[in-house]
Design a protein around this motif. Structure first.
Motif, PDB file in Angstrom:
ATOM      1  N   UNK A  21     -29.778 -22.385  64.443  1.00 51.38           N
ATOM      2  CA  UNK A  21     -28.491 -21.730  64.493  1.00 51.38           C
ATOM      3  C   UNK A  21     -27.584 -22.089  63.331  1.00 51.38           C
ATOM      4  N   UNK A  22     -27.943 -23.107  62.530  1.00 52.05           N
ATOM      5  CA  UNK A  22     -27.119 -23.486  61.397  1.00 52.05           C
ATOM      6  C   UNK A  22     -27.508 -22.704  60.165  1.00 52.05           C
ATOM      7  N   UNK A  23     -26.789 -22.911  59.041  1.00 49.00           N
ATOM      8  CA  UNK A  23     -27.128 -22.109  57.876  1.00 49.00           C
ATOM      9  C   UNK A  23     -28.207 -22.749  57.030  1.00 49.00           C
ATOM     10  N   UNK A  24     -28.297 -24.074  56.874  1.00 45.23           N
ATOM     11  CA  UNK A  24     -29.393 -24.707  56.131  1.00 45.23           C
ATOM     12  C   UNK A  24     -29.806 -23.863  54.958  1.00 45.23           C
ATOM     13  N   UNK A  25     -31.044 -23.350  54.995  1.00 44.54           N
ATOM     14  CA  UNK A  25     -31.487 -22.413  53.964  1.00 44.54           C
ATOM     15  C   UNK A  25     -31.173 -20.995  54.388  1.00 44.54           C
ATOM     16  N   UNK A  26     -30.397 -20.835  55.470  1.00 45.75           N
ATOM     17  CA  UNK A  26     -29.978 -19.511  55.882  1.00 45.75           C
ATOM     18  C   UNK A  26     -30.976 -18.804  56.768  1.00 45.75           C
ATOM     19  N   UNK A  27     -31.992 -19.496  57.290  1.00 45.15           N
ATOM     20  CA  UNK A  27     -33.020 -18.869  58.099  1.00 45.15           C
ATOM     21  C   UNK A  27     -33.099 -19.566  59.442  1.00 45.15           C
ATOM     22  N   UNK A  28     -32.965 -18.847  60.530  1.00 46.35           N
ATOM     23  CA  UNK A  28     -33.116 -19.440  61.833  1.00 46.35           C
ATOM     24  C   UNK A  28     -34.586 -19.577  62.167  1.00 46.35           C
ATOM     25  N   UNK A  40     -26.644 -21.215  49.987  1.00 46.57           N
ATOM     26  CA  UNK A  40     -27.485 -22.241  49.384  1.00 46.57           C
ATOM     27  C   UNK A  40     -28.825 -21.771  48.879  1.00 46.57           C
ATOM     28  N   UNK A  41     -29.104 -20.459  48.970  1.00 45.13           N
ATOM     29  CA  UNK A  41     -30.439 -19.985  48.588  1.00 45.13           C
ATOM     30  C   UNK A  41     -30.764 -20.328  47.134  1.00 45.13           C
ATOM     31  N   UNK A  43     -29.493 -22.591  45.157  1.00 43.69           N
ATOM     32  CA  UNK A  43     -29.612 -24.032  44.928  1.00 43.69           C
ATOM     33  C   UNK A  43     -30.986 -24.533  45.345  1.00 43.69           C
ATOM     34  N   UNK A  44     -31.517 -23.978  46.434  1.00 41.75           N
ATOM     35  CA  UNK A  44     -32.821 -24.430  46.924  1.00 41.75           C
ATOM     36  C   UNK A  44     -33.531 -23.306  47.677  1.00 41.75           C
ATOM     37  N   UNK A  45     -34.222 -22.422  46.944  1.00 41.89           N
ATOM     38  CA  UNK A  45     -34.981 -21.374  47.629  1.00 41.89           C
ATOM     39  C   UNK A  45     -36.238 -21.896  48.316  1.00 41.89           C
ATOM     40  N   UNK A  46     -36.681 -23.101  47.958  1.00 41.29           N
ATOM     41  CA  UNK A  46     -37.992 -23.569  48.401  1.00 41.29           C
ATOM     42  C   UNK A  46     -38.039 -23.920  49.883  1.00 41.29           C
ATOM     43  N   UNK A  47     -36.939 -24.436  50.436  1.00 45.74           N
ATOM     44  CA  UNK A  47     -36.931 -24.674  51.878  1.00 45.74           C
ATOM     45  C   UNK A  47     -36.913 -23.349  52.634  1.00 45.74           C
ATOM     46  N   UNK A  48     -36.261 -22.357  52.048  1.00 48.69           N
ATOM     47  CA  UNK A  48     -36.259 -21.006  52.610  1.00 48.69           C
ATOM     48  C   UNK A  48     -37.686 -20.448  52.631  1.00 48.69           C
ATOM     49  N   UNK A  49     -38.369 -20.569  51.501  1.00 45.92           N
ATOM     50  CA  UNK A  49     -39.758 -20.102  51.422  1.00 45.92           C
ATOM     51  C   UNK A  49     -40.642 -20.835  52.428  1.00 45.92           C
ATOM     52  N   UNK A  50     -40.406 -22.143  52.592  1.00 46.67           N
ATOM     53  CA  UNK A  50     -41.271 -22.948  53.455  1.00 46.67           C
ATOM     54  C   UNK A  50     -41.252 -22.446  54.893  1.00 46.67           C
ATOM     55  N   UNK A  51     -40.062 -22.057  55.370  1.00 47.08           N
ATOM     56  CA  UNK A  51     -39.961 -21.523  56.730  1.00 47.08           C
ATOM     57  C   UNK A  51     -40.789 -20.252  56.856  1.00 47.08           C
ATOM     58  N   UNK A  52     -40.672 -19.363  55.865  1.00 51.84           N
ATOM     59  CA  UNK A  52     -41.426 -18.107  55.902  1.00 51.84           C
ATOM     60  C   UNK A  52     -42.912 -18.349  55.716  1.00 51.84           C
ATOM     61  N   UNK A  53     -43.285 -19.293  54.855  1.00 50.84           N
ATOM     62  CA  UNK A  53     -44.701 -19.588  54.633  1.00 50.84           C
ATOM     63  C   UNK A  53     -45.354 -20.078  55.918  1.00 50.84           C
ATOM     64  N   UNK A 425     -33.129 -13.287  41.450  1.00 47.13           N
ATOM     65  CA  UNK A 425     -34.156 -13.579  42.438  1.00 47.13           C
ATOM     66  C   UNK A 425     -35.519 -13.787  41.778  1.00 47.13           C
ATOM     67  N   UNK A 426     -35.854 -12.962  40.806  1.00 45.83           N
ATOM     68  CA  UNK A 426     -37.177 -13.011  40.183  1.00 45.83           C
ATOM     69  C   UNK A 426     -37.218 -14.028  39.041  1.00 45.83           C
ATOM     70  N   UNK A 427     -36.315 -13.920  38.087  1.00 48.60           N
ATOM     71  CA  UNK A 427     -36.301 -14.827  36.935  1.00 48.60           C
ATOM     72  C   UNK A 427     -35.283 -15.932  37.188  1.00 48.60           C
ATOM     73  N   UNK A 428     -35.714 -16.958  37.893  1.00 48.21           N
ATOM     74  CA  UNK A 428     -34.826 -18.043  38.315  1.00 48.21           C
ATOM     75  C   UNK A 428     -34.515 -18.967  37.143  1.00 48.21           C
ATOM     76  N   UNK A 429     -33.231 -19.197  36.904  1.00 48.64           N
ATOM     77  CA  UNK A 429     -32.857 -20.100  35.832  1.00 48.64           C
ATOM     78  C   UNK A 429     -31.381 -20.442  35.895  1.00 48.64           C
ATOM     79  N   UNK A 430     -30.952 -21.247  34.954  1.00 46.25           N
ATOM     80  CA  UNK A 430     -29.575 -21.706  34.851  1.00 46.25           C
ATOM     81  C   UNK A 430     -28.850 -20.969  33.737  1.00 46.25           C
ATOM     82  N   UNK A 431     -27.582 -20.622  33.981  1.00 43.22           N
ATOM     83  CA  UNK A 431     -26.770 -20.036  32.916  1.00 43.22           C
ATOM     84  C   UNK A 431     -26.220 -21.102  31.989  1.00 43.22           C
TER      85      UNK A 431
END
Length: 437
Positions: A21-28, A40-41, A43-53, A425-431
């Motif tokens: 129910x929290x936002x964490x990586x934004x995925x319940x 936070x996506x 900043x850290x997309x990888x925890x988001x991906x891990x839930x889906x994986x 989303x596709x070309x992840x990098x820093x400005x």
């Protein structure tokens, strides 16, 4: 010092989970959904991906694009030549198919509907892909790339000499962008141009690769792409009259078994090489430096041991990939991971997730380890016939830029607590990546 994003200090990125129910990586946990707008996506997309994986590795998004999150599924799909990268083939299978992206672009620019399709190697299938890649590869050989190492090293040193005095630098503006931009410009034999303007056009144009974008981003991307094409058309016309010992001249005169590049193929290829030749390497150098700054023990390992230079770049490519997704189109119905994906469907392989899959890289896949034996298995350059043509050049530039930066300035530290991610989303990098020396 850097903020405490997961993985920045050696934490295992894949062990981070959002609270119920929290936002964490934004995925319940009970409703896994790909959501790049989650707090936070970037900043850290990888925890988001891990839930889906773990919960839905073959994932159908609300906008009818499918995404694969596991290493095996991604690698298999990327190597499957029965899939396509050509939009017109998908329309031939399903004439009624109109993607959200095309509808959006046609609404903003009616002329887009009548525009020709891009014919660079990124967007065509065999046999045309085979012919075109053979022609381009003939002037993009490993030997030719390796011959650039001394020039790249000199450019890195020149960039670092320029910032040694003030005590602070922006890794992106002072090194990560000018280095690959200068190298690909020199390789192609591009005449001197407004570097900042070309960077701005390129930076906006590649937003079209993202699966979701606003009308404002779409408009800016199309306008920038048109400007880039206009610029490269003028450069090609000039180069035809001023042939030299450079890549663009070689492409103009390239021939293999009677085949040459058509005018349209040449233009598409030059634009692709110019944009891809620096955009992804900017991200490699920026992301890699950022991750080392957040993993001090690994930075010090690399600083003190130049035998790690090549292996380190492979691990940095794996850990925070400059390219997060690659696209294919199904031409017939197919089953993946027990789910049936319809024909004429866009399927995105999440390279960033595949690169963190414990099934391939072990239980410590979420940690940065510059001597990881399996790091070279990463999919950051894709796989199969569309494996990145410029992979050797990106590796070379990374091998010269990142180690030389941290050895020149052994006390290097981030000067900002918050990372300035580019929001793509596709070309992840820093400005930007300000650091103190």
């Amino acid at each position: 010092m850097l903020g405490t994003q997961p993985g920045d200090r050696g934490e295992r990125v894949d062990d981070v989970r959002p609270a119920a129910g929290g936002n964490g990586a934004g995925v319940q946990q009970d409703a896994a959904m790909f959501n790049p707008f989650a707090p936070g996506f970037f900043d850290d997309p990888y925890s988001h991906y891990a839930v889906l994986r773990e919960q839905d590795p073959v994932h159908r998004t609300p906008f009818d694009v499918w995404i694969l999150f596991g290493y095996e599924e991604c690698n298999t799909l990327l190597r499957d030549q029965s899939l396509s990268v050509e939009m017109d083939k998908a329309l031939a299978v399903n004439p009624a198919m109109r993607t959200q992206r095309m509808s959006q672009l046609e609404g903003l620019f009616p002329e887009v509907g009548d525009a020709r399709l891009n014919r660079s190697i990124l967007f065509i299938d065999p046999p045309d892909h085979t012919r075109l890649r053979r022609l381009v590869s003939s002037v993009f050989t490993p030997r030719r790339i390796e011959s650039l190492r001394a020039m790249v090293r000199s450019l890195v040193d020149l960039a670092l000499d320029g910032v040694e005095g003030p005590g602070e630098m922006d890794v992106i503006a002072d090194l990560a962008f000018p280095l690959p931009f200068t190298v690909i410009s020199e390789m192609l034999g591009m005449p001197d141009s407004d570097r900042d303007q070309l960077r701005a056009w390129s930076h906006r144009a590649v937003k079209l690769l993202d699966p979701i974008l606003s009308d404002d981003d779409a408009r800016a991307a199309v306008e920038s792409g048109m400007a880039m094409y206009g610029h490269c058309s003028e450069v090609i016309a000039w180069k035809r009259k001023n042939l030299a010992d450079d890549l663009l001249s070689a492409l103009i005169t390239a021939e293999d078994e009677g085949d040459t590049l058509s005018a349209e193929e040449l233009l598409d290829t030059v634009v692709l090489l110019f944009i891809a030749g620096h955009e992804t390497t900017v991200n490699l150098i920026g992301n890699g430096t950022y991750r080392l700054l957040g993993n001090r023990s690994q930075l010090e390992r690399l600083r003190d041991d130049d035998s790690l230079d090549r292996a380190a770049i492979e691990e940095l490519l794996r850990f925070d990939s400059p390219v997060q997704f690659s696209r294919r189109i199904t031409l017939e119905e197919r089953e993946v991971g027990g789910k049936v994906i319809p024909a004429a469907t866009f399927v995105m392989t999440c390279l960033g997730s595949a690169n963190h899959d414990p099934a391939e890289f072990g239980p410590d896949a979420g940690e940065l380890d510059l001597s990881r034996p399996s790091a070279g298995h990463h999919l950051s350059f894709g796989s199969g016939i569309h494996h990145c043509l410029g992979a050797a050049l990106a590796r070379l530039e990374g091998q010269e830029a990142i180690p030389r930066l941290i050895r020149r300035f052994p006390r290097l530290e981030a000067a900002s607590e918050k990372a300035d991610w580019n929001g793509r989303i596709v070309l992840r990098g820093l400005d930007s990546l300000p650091v103190s020396l």
